[in-house]
Structures are given as C-alpha cells and as structure tokens.
Design a protein around this motif. Structure first.
Motif, PDB file in Angstrom:
ATOM      1  N   ARG A  74     -16.621  32.166 -39.913  1.00  0.00           N
ATOM      2  CA  ARG A  74     -15.514  31.276 -40.257  1.00  0.00           C
ATOM      3  C   ARG A  74     -14.207  31.943 -39.826  1.00  0.00           C
ATOM      4  NH1 ARG A  74     -15.414  27.016 -43.674  1.00  0.00           N
ATOM      5  NH2 ARG A  74     -17.518  27.586 -44.352  1.00  0.00           N
ATOM      6  N   SER A  75     -13.423  31.250 -39.005  1.00  0.00           N
ATOM      7  CA  SER A  75     -12.138  31.763 -38.533  1.00  0.00           C
ATOM      8  C   SER A  75     -10.998  31.091 -39.289  1.00  0.00           C
ATOM      9  CB  SER A  75     -11.969  31.502 -37.027  1.00  0.00           C
ATOM     10  OG  SER A  75     -12.919  32.241 -36.285  1.00  0.00           O
ATOM     11  N   LEU A  76     -10.116  31.902 -39.832  1.00  0.00           N
ATOM     12  CA  LEU A  76      -8.959  31.408 -40.580  1.00  0.00           C
ATOM     13  C   LEU A  76      -7.687  31.953 -39.936  1.00  0.00           C
ATOM     14  CD1 LEU A  76     -10.238  32.291 -44.181  1.00  0.00           C
ATOM     15  CD2 LEU A  76     -10.559  30.137 -42.970  1.00  0.00           C
ATOM     16  N   ARG A  77      -6.628  31.156 -40.037  1.00  0.00           N
ATOM     17  CA  ARG A  77      -5.307  31.608 -39.593  1.00  0.00           C
ATOM     18  C   ARG A  77      -4.295  31.150 -40.630  1.00  0.00           C
ATOM     19  NH1 ARG A  77      -3.135  33.563 -34.897  1.00  0.00           N
ATOM     20  NH2 ARG A  77      -0.914  33.192 -34.568  1.00  0.00           N
ATOM     21  N   ARG A  78      -3.607  32.102 -41.198  1.00  0.00           N
ATOM     22  CA  ARG A  78      -2.737  31.855 -42.350  1.00  0.00           C
ATOM     23  C   ARG A  78      -3.583  31.219 -43.455  1.00  0.00           C
ATOM     24  NH1 ARG A  78       2.058  33.169 -40.009  1.00  0.00           N
ATOM     25  NH2 ARG A  78       2.387  32.515 -37.862  1.00  0.00           N
ATOM     26  N   ARG A  79      -3.259  29.979 -43.863  1.00  0.00           N
ATOM     27  CA  ARG A  79      -4.055  29.331 -44.914  1.00  0.00           C
ATOM     28  C   ARG A  79      -5.019  28.288 -44.360  1.00  0.00           C
ATOM     29  NH1 ARG A  79      -2.159  30.641 -49.882  1.00  0.00           N
ATOM     30  NH2 ARG A  79      -0.020  31.462 -50.019  1.00  0.00           N
TER      31      ARG A  79
END
Length: 545
Positions: A74-79
């Motif tokens: 799972r890739s997240l950026r900021r929120r």
C-alpha cells in the motif's frame, strides 16, 4: 574428491554449500564467526518467489514459519492512499523474515548434510591457486567443526585447506576479494535508514506500507513498514543526507509519532524489540572470477535502495554458480563454463544498480527533469513501488535471454511466447517413475530438465503414454544427451502448444522451446547450455528439416 572451499557462512555461502551438495559436490565452509547469528528482528530479508523456493529446497519448508507472506503493498502520500497492490498468482507474494531465521535454517540443514563441513572461528589469510586447485591458509580462533569433507593440514592455530575451487561469500569487506586485488567501485551511503522492530497491532493486515511525506512531525520524508509473525513490524525511516545522529530518544520519538499517525492519533501499546541504522551502499566488483576463485553475495555486489533485492541476489548467485561448478567437477563441462556465471549474474546486478541510480534523483527531488516527466505522479509511484513489488528493472526476476548459454532460436521471436530466458512457471509435472511433483521441486538435482507438454497425460495411466506418441522418441533423445538430464511431462504450460519440448536449466531458467521432437537441435542446445562448445549456437539455430 576434493571439496569446494567456501569462505563465509552468510545466506549466500550456506546456500551455495547446500546447493553443491545436491549436485554431490563436497564443500568446506570457513566461517570467521564462532556461532550462529544473534537474534535481530530489525535485520530482515525479503525473498521473492524464486529465492524463497530455492531456500525451501535447500533448508526445508519449515523455515517459512519464521516469516510472513505479504498480502500486498500500500502506497501512501501525506494522508492519501496513492495505490494499493494485492499479491496473487500474477504477482506472487514475497516472504519477509528475520535474517537470523534464514541463516539458522540453512545452518541446521548443513549440519545434516554429510557432504558439507562448517568450520567456525576460521580466518582466511592467504590464497594460492594453480591449474589443479586452490590452497587456502587460515588462522583459527577456536570453535568446533562438524564432520564431513576432508580436514586441513597445519599446526596449532593455523590450517591449510586444499580444494578444487574457492568461492568468497565473505561479505562487503571480503578478504577473498582483497587478496585477489579486485576493485569494488561504487557509491557509499546511497541511503541511510533508522530501523526499529516493534510488537504492535497496526491496521494493515499483512501489507507492506510505503508512506511518503507523512503529515505528522518527527517521521521524516519517508517511512516503510513490513509485517513479521506475532504482530511484529519492521519500520524504516529514511534519514536526510549528512549523517544525522540517531539517538535512542530520537528513535523512540519516531516510533511513537509513526504508530500514532497510522492509528487514531494516539500511540497504541507497543514493545520495542530491536533498533539499528541501515546504510545502503551500491558497489559492484570488477571481476567475479579469477581462475579457480570466484565471488558471490555481498563480496561481489552491494545494493538495496528503493526495495531492490540484496539477499535475494546472493541466493541467486548461489543457484547460478552451483550447477556450473558441479558440471565442471563431474567432468561434463570445462572451466570456461564458469565465465558465464560472471556474465549472467554481474549483468543482472549491474542493471539493477543502473535503474536505482537513475530513479533516485527523480524520487528524491534532485533531478531537473522531474517536473517535465509526463504523468509524473503515476510514474513516481511506479518507480517507488516496483522494487518492493518484484517487477520492472528494480525488482523483476532475472532473465538470461542473451546469455552465451541460451541457444539461438530457429527464427526471430521463437520461444518468446513461453518466456525463453526467464524463470520457468512452476507447473505440476510427472516424472518418469510416475510421481507427480511441482516443476521447481526437480530443480538442482540433475544437470538439465526436458519437459514435454502433453495434454491428457493426467488422465491416462503412465504405462500407456510412455509408449505412445512422441514419448519413445523423446525419451531416447534425452537418454542420448551428452549431459545428465531428466525427462518430465506436464499437462499444460503457459504459452506452449501440445507436444512442445522445453529445455530447463538446473537453476530454473528456460533455455529452449521446440515444436515437437528434434534430436539434433535438442542435443546442440544441451551442449550450449552446458558450455560444451562454441559451435552449438550455430547448430541449434539451423531450421529443423
């Protein structure tokens, strides 16, 4: 029979010793340490489908209980969630486990292997070689040795070992490489990470988490988390350039802020199990072979940025080298076959290093091209995740289509549909004794595998199909090959029509696909795969009559 001397008892050295034993080649493993690896939950490895299968063949399947099969990335950026990838049949799940669990399983298998001997507390001092073998002189610091291969000569505190070949698997500061005066160019401290292993409940259900620019303070610009058994997690924080000092207080603050950010804003209960600082270096030895002395694992290469495999590549070194050394030792090939080990494996690692070097400036914001890249956000996410997913130039399994051991096709594009040069698909196969196993279970046992695609063989009794159709002719052709080979049959293989004949190397790479039985091309291809002569490629390239 003189042993192969292996210097170093890390994953690559232990795997090479066990792989050679499967080929009935004795080994002596010289280990500078005096005991097994200490238990370190913050020092882990990720094994892809092929290397996990290799480790299972060598150590037994029980070692996988010490690790976790990842369910996805799972890739997240900021929120925001940028992407979610689920591992499945098309994208096989890697195995994440502590390195001490892997080395412990390999050591236990080595203790049971009569053709292998592990000698702890042994430091290499000198190497000499000639046309007949290698002599290694060592000093000792105590410890006991298991029984097996022939012992050394020498007085108290020193020993002299004789072998047919020597392989340096002795890590980044390799004594073998230094004694050979082989350069090890590259880059130091490409990336630095603060690392912690914690026991904690997180809401990610077996997923690997790649989180860029998390919104909470104190976590840095990038955090990676991978699950381990028993609600354990390894968490990595990318450190800024400049050698920031990671104090215990600062690391605990990172742990608390990150766990809180991934839950409900309040730090959940957790147990801190282990900590460390992991520094990624990118280096590649100029040569991997000097006569009868070779390099493998971290002694030959260092990599690891952006999820590129490290221990994975050391295990692949062992799988590639073992069968070639065995063919040479058993008289089925000459010493020049060993040159292909460097040609194949060094090219794969060099390609990964180039891909990482090209990607890092873009992902870290230091490239002037970054704002000009079309679809940049999507492209950045792919660059960032490909190594972790085991795909693309950063992570895809190695292929040897252009290797000197891959027979030239009869016409351009031949074999592409079944993946010549790639690792084989692990289909169910039937052996000549009637047993049904997985194809990967037969790797590393004999020199070559010849696989016939024959729909219907699972329905009919073996005594009927062994004497029907092309089987008698193919069995005769396989028996007449100049190298040992095993004949297998499968109901189906991706991209292959009925009566396709596949030639598989002992390390699992598909070398040839024939439409029907062609004895002369099969024989020529077998010679090419085993490096028997330089003219086999031309013979294999001639169209069948």
């Amino acid at each position: 029979m003189e042993p192969v001397i292996i210097v170093g008892a890390g994953p690559a050295g232990l795997a090479l010793s066990l792989a050679l034993a499967r080929h009935e080649v004795p080994t002596v493993v010289l280990d500078q340490s005096t005991g097994p690896d200490e238990e370190r939950w913050a020092r882990t490895v990720v094994l892809r489908e092929d290397t996990a299968a290799l480790a299972a063949r060598l150590a037994g399947t029980g070692f996988t209980r010490g690790g976790t099969r990842l369910t996805g990335v799972r890739s997240l950026r900021r929120r925001q969630e940028v992407a979610a990838h689920t591992f499945d049949e098309a994208l096989p799940a890697p195995l994440h486990l502590p390195q001490h669990a892997l080395t412990r399983a390999l050591r236990e298998a080595l203790d049971r292997e009569p053709l292998a001997r592990l000698v702890p507390g042994t430091r290499l001092e000198e190497i000499e070689q000639d046309g007949n073998g290698v002599t290694a002189r060592t000093s000792t610091s105590g410890g006991s040795a298991s029984t097996g291969a022939p012992g050394p000569s020498g007085g108290a505190g020193t020993a002299t070992w004789h072998g047919s070949h020597l392989v340096g698997c002795d890590g980044p500061r390799s004594t073998v490489r230094k004694l050979l005066d082989i350069r090890f160019p590259g880059r130091t401290a490409v990336e630095r990470h603060a690392v912690a292993a914690v026991r904690c409940t997180l809401p990610f259900a077996g997923e690997e988490i790649l989180h860029r620019n998390p919104p909470w303070r104190g976590s840095g610009t990038e955090v990676t988390a991978r699950p381990l058994p028993g609600d354990r997690w390894r968490i990595d924080w990318l450190l800024p350039p400049g050698g920031e000092l990671v104090t215990p207080e600062a690391l605990v603050a990172r742990v608390r802020a990150t766990l809180a950010g991934w839950t409900d804003g309040t730090t959940p209960p957790y147990e801190l199990l282990d900590t460390g600082v992991h520094t990624v270096h990118h280096r590649l030895a100029r040569r991997w072979r000097a006569g009868r002395v070779l390099l493998a694992g971290d002694a030959a290469h260092l990599l690891g940025a952006l999820g590129t495999p490290a221990v994975d590549e050391g295990l692949r070194d062992a799988g590639n080298l073992a069968w070639k050394l065995a063919l040479v030792r058993h008289g089925h090939a000459g010493q020049p076959l060993l040159d292909s080990y460097q040609e194949e494996r060094r090219a794969v690692v060099a390609s990964r290093l180039r891909a990482a070097d090209q990607s890092l400036p873009i992902l870290r914001g230091a490239s002037p091209l970054r704002p000009l890249l079309p679809g940049s956000a999507r492209g950045h996410e792919a660059l960032y995740s490909d190594g972790h997913l085991g795909r693309g130039p950063l992570g895809a399994p190695p292929a040897h289509l252009h290797s000197p051991l891959t027979p030239a096709p009869a016409h351009p594009g031949a074999g592409a549909e079944v993946g010549v040069g790639d690792l084989v698909t692990d289909v169910p196969v039937t052996a000549e004794d009637g047993s049904t196993v997985r194809l990967r279970d037969r790797l590393g046992r004999t020199a070559l595998l010849v696989l016939l695609v024959a729909p219907g063989t699972g329905v009919w009794d073996r005594r009927h199909w062994m004497t029907a159709g092309v089987m008698p002719r193919l069995a005769e052709a396989v028996a007449a090959l100049p190298q040992p080979a095993e004949l297998l049959v499968t109901e189906t293989y991706p991209g292959a029509a009925a009566h396709t004949v596949l030639l598989v190397r002992p390390d699992g790479h598909l070398a040839l696909a024939l439409s029907g039985v062609d004895e002369s091309r099969l024989r020529a291809a077998a010679r090419t795969v085993c490096g028997a002569d330089t003219g086999a490629r031309e013979e294999a390239a001639r169209p069948a009559r």
